[in-house]
Design a protein around this motif. Structure first.
Motif: not given
Lengths: 209, 615
Positions: A84-85, A87-90, A93, A105, B433-434, B479-480, B482-483, B485-486, B489-490, B494, B497-498
């Protein structure tokens, strides 16, 4: 596509069924599915499919981590991310991990078939919606100067160059002395310059004045 | 100065006056005249006082003078002269046989001298006079007491002569107490000294007293010898009444020894010197004994004459004696009364002084207590004021603390709410989202798998696909959120940036990010910073309609400087009621001990400055 086995990794059972139905309807060989990274690795010990259709948003390990691990342990297995994402970061990576493709999706069946075909032929497929964001980012990053100045900072440097002191600048810009001081400090910090004289010289040389 | 002059002049004047001291009238007149002058001259006063003290001066004159002298001394505070004046007033009364008054004045003078302690001789004289008064009033023990006091004083003076009168007095008292041995010893001591000094008066008196003792002891020969000596001395002095007494005594001895002719001679001598105003008893006795003597010698004519005279005198004496006895009793009573009064007075003054002392002590004590109370009061007041001040300060601090606590509580509640909100948001966005996204995607794939198989589905396939695509796009728009999570993780850089990408993707806003040093921020702080920036971005885009947002981070030693600027519509930073967004931002800043400054004015964009300590 005879002899090209596909394995689905997703924690969303309904999605797995939908996808399997679509793939089977298009004569693809779906050898199975796993709801998590750990389940996948148990299967991989027995059999290695040609292609993994991998989700990102999973509990425990996410698709990025699982992909990286799979690529490390079974480099022959190709991976197509379906997420669904966008995102550039993903994406960055995943590219780093070595996945072969990335689909959203929301993609339709035609794009899915195209992506699988590309990968099966030994090429890659990245959804334009995703790759665009990468390019966009790379473009803007390159466009940005090493040191960027905000309009306010530029205004303050200009007034400093005119010989004003902090209070005069504050009065002139209708802001507080504190704010002027903060901006000035920020500018010196980001340019790595020692004093205002150097700053004015630097601003002049770099076309900020 | 005046006193000094007086002291020098007096002896000279005295010498000049002395030859005529016998001429009583002369100085009596002088004194009278002097007394009438309105302002007495000090020198003269002193002189006449001394004159008045001479033995021949009449008691009345002496009394007047001494009283004047006393007043003068008191008025001019001549402390030494006061007891002297009192003494002489007493002496004047003594001469006038005003014994009780005399005793009173002697007491007073003695008291003053006792106090000053510089006139022992005078004091001892006062004692002796008091002793004499007691002796006269038959209080021999008291008399003896005073004589002994005088003796003690005089024996410190290295002047034996002074003891003549003391020994004499003591001897007399012992005689009256019937302690003849002691009496004789003292009288003989006195006599020895008197002889040494050739003091005829005392020789006469003491020998007379010795005669009296032996008379009492009925040792008539011894008595006769002493009386004879006394008589000779009295004759030498020309003291008529003493001659009278002595010769009478000698006559009585001769009579007792039945030596009638000798007795007649003595009695006759005594009778011859009996002056006008002499006690009638004396004449009575003489006549009685002369009569007896002549009768014994069978000279009846002479005997009769004397018995006749005796009878006459006896009759008149009877009434006189009665009167005298009454007067005597009265005198004794008066003396006693005076003494009693004096004693009472003495006790009273003593009590008074004790009382005074007590009351003075009490007053001191009260003053002390007052001072103590004042001190204590002062300290207590100061203390209480201090305490009150401290209490006020404490109350203020407490109130501030309470306010701070309330604020912190509010902030904490805010933060808790924010976190709850955030978790909820995350959960919902995750679900959307998911789950929803996945469901939509699977629905889409399922439908697509049906295309070509079912004609009825095919007819609508394009429409269905479009609707599903839209739905999926919308879901992805969430999804924004959802950042985060970034972020986990990062990291912060990041995540920011996201955020930038999300904002830029969503609309026309450009976000310029420069994150230097932010990666060193602790995880929990980074999270807050992330939320702060996200909130600011949301505000800038939604409310401020900003088209440019600058996010900068620079590390300055221990501090991370975060600046977020936008070119939006701005707001009045001074007046702004904290919108929920800003309150949340403040709460988060507070949580990581960050200092926040806001600069904004309408139409001028907004700048947010944060100073975030790394530690």
């Amino acid at each position: 596509m005879e002899g090209f086995s596909i394995f689905i990794v997703d924690d969303h059972q309904l999605f797995i069924e939908g996808l399997t139905a679509l793939l089977k309807a298009n004569n693809y060989t779906v050898t199975g599915f796993a709801n998590s990274g750990s389940a996948l690795f148990k299967v991989l010990e027995q059999q290695q499919p040609h292609l993994l259709l991998m989700d990102i948003g999973m509990k425990e390990m996410d698709g990025v981590e699982v992909s990286a691990l799979v690529k490390k342990q079974y480099p022959a297995i190709k991976i197509l991310i379906i997420s669904m994402h966008a995102k550039r970061v993903y994406l960055e990576k995943l590219i780093e991990a070595g996945v072969e493709g990335y689909l959203l999706k929301s993609a339709d069946d035609e794009e899915l078939k195209l992506a699988i075909r590309c990968i099966a032929e030994g090429s890659t497929y990245f959804s334009p919606q995703v790759s665009d964001s990468i390019f966009q980012n790379m473009v803007t990053r390159n466009r940005e100067p090493d040191v960027m100045l905000t309009p306010r900072e530029k205004g303050i440097i200009k007034l400093l160059a005119e010989g004003m002191n902090t209070k005069e600048i504050a009065d002139n810009l209708n802001i507080s002395i504190n704010t002027v001081e903060s901006h000035r400090k920020n500018v010196l910090l980001k340019t790595g310059l020692k004093n205002v004289a150097h700053l004015i010289k630097w601003a002049f040389e770099n076309g900020h004045l | 100065m005046k006193q000094l002059l007086v002291l020098i002049l007096c002896p000279l004047l005295l010498l000049a006056v002395k030859p005529c001291h016998a001429q009583t009238d002369l100085y009596t007149d002088s004194i009278q005249r002097f007394l009438q002058s309105p302002v007495p001259d000090t020198g003269k006063l002193y002189l006449f006082t001394r004159l008045a003290q001479l033995p021949d001066c009449p008691a009345d004159t002496l009394l007047k003078y001494e009283k004047l002298f006393y007043d003068y001394a008191v008025k001019h505070k001549l402390q030494a002269a006061v007891p002297e004046a009192l003494y002489h007033i007493g002496l004047a009364h003594f001469k006038n046989t005003g014994l009780s008054e005399a005793a009173d004045f002697f007491y007073r003078s003695a008291q003053l001298w006792e106090k000053s302690g510089d006139k022992p001789l005078e004091l001892s004289r006062a004692y002796e006079l008091l002793a004499a008064i007691y002796k006269t009033t038959d209080r021999y023990k008291d008399a003896l007491q005073y004589y002994r006091q005088a003796y003690r004083l005089k024996s410190t003076l290295n002047n034996e002569q002074a003891l003549i009168s003391t020994y004499n007095g003591m001897g007399n008292v012992f005689r009256l107490l019937n302690q003849s041995d002691s009496a004789i010893i003292y009288l003989k001591k006195s006599l020895a000294l008197a002889r040494q000094a050739k003091n005829t008066l005392y020789i006469a008196q003491v020998t007379n007293n010795l005669g009296n003792i032996y008379w009492q002891l009925e040792q008539f020969n011894e008595a006769h010898n002493w009386y004879a000596t006394a008589l000779a001395s009295f004759e030498e002095l020309g003291s008529q009444h003493n001659i009278r007494e002595a010769s009478f005594n000698l006559g009585m001895i001769a009579y007792k020894q039945k030596n009638y002719q000798q007795a007649i001679n003595y009695f006759t001598q005594s009778l011859d010197v009996t002056e006008e105003g002499a006690p009638l008893e004396h004449l009575e006795w003489i006549h009685q004994h002369l009569g007896a003597c002549y009768a014994a010698l069978h000279q009846y004519q002479k005997a009769y004459e004397h018995f006749d005279a005796y009878d006459t005198i006896k009759d008149s004496l009877f009434s006189l004696n009665t009167q005298k006895a009454i007067a005597d009793v009265r005198e004794k009573y008066e003396t006693e009364k005076k003494e009693q009064a004096l004693k009472v007075e003495k006790e009273r003054t003593q009590n008074l002084s004790e009382l005074n002392q007590k009351s003075r002590l009490l007053i001191y004590l009260l003053i002390f207590i007052a001072i103590l109370i004042a001190f204590l009061g002062f300290f207590m007041v100061r203390d209480s004021r201090k305490k009150r001040l401290i209490a006020n300060q404490l109350a203020e601090i407490k109130q501030k603390e309470n306010e701070q606590l309330v604020r912190e509580q509010a902030l904490k509640a805010n933060i808790a709410m924010l976190e709850g909100q955030e978790a909820e948001r995350q959960r919902i966005s995750m679900e959307l989202h998911d789950r929803l996204g996945g469901t939509l995607a699977s629905l889409k794939f399922m439908l697509q798998s049906l295309y070509g198989k079912d004609a009825s589905v095919n007819a609508h396939s394009q429409k269905i696909d479009m609707l599903l695509q839209d739905a999926l796009k919308d879901v992805r728009g969430i999804s924004h959120n959802m950042s985060v999570g970034i972020l986990h993780k990062y990291g912060l850089v990041e995540a920011i940036q996201d955020l930038k990408e999300t904002v830029e993707t969503a609309g026309n806003t450009q976000v310029i990010v420069s994150m230097q040093g932010a990666s060193h921020l602790a995880k929990h702080k980074a999270e807050e910073v992330y939320y702060i920036i996200r909130e600011l971005l949301t505000n800038a885009v939604k409310h401020a309609k900003a088209t440019e947002i600058y996010i900068q981070c620079y590390a300055e030693e221990e501090i991370l400087l975060l600046t977020v600027e936008d070119n939006g519509v701005g707001f009045d930073a001074g007046l702004r009621a904290k919108g929920i967004g800003l309150t949340n931002i403040e709460a988060r800043a507070h949580k990581i001990h960050a200092q926040m400054d806001i600069e904004s004015s309408p139409g001028n964009g907004a700048s947010f400055f944060f100073r975030i300590p790394f530690v």
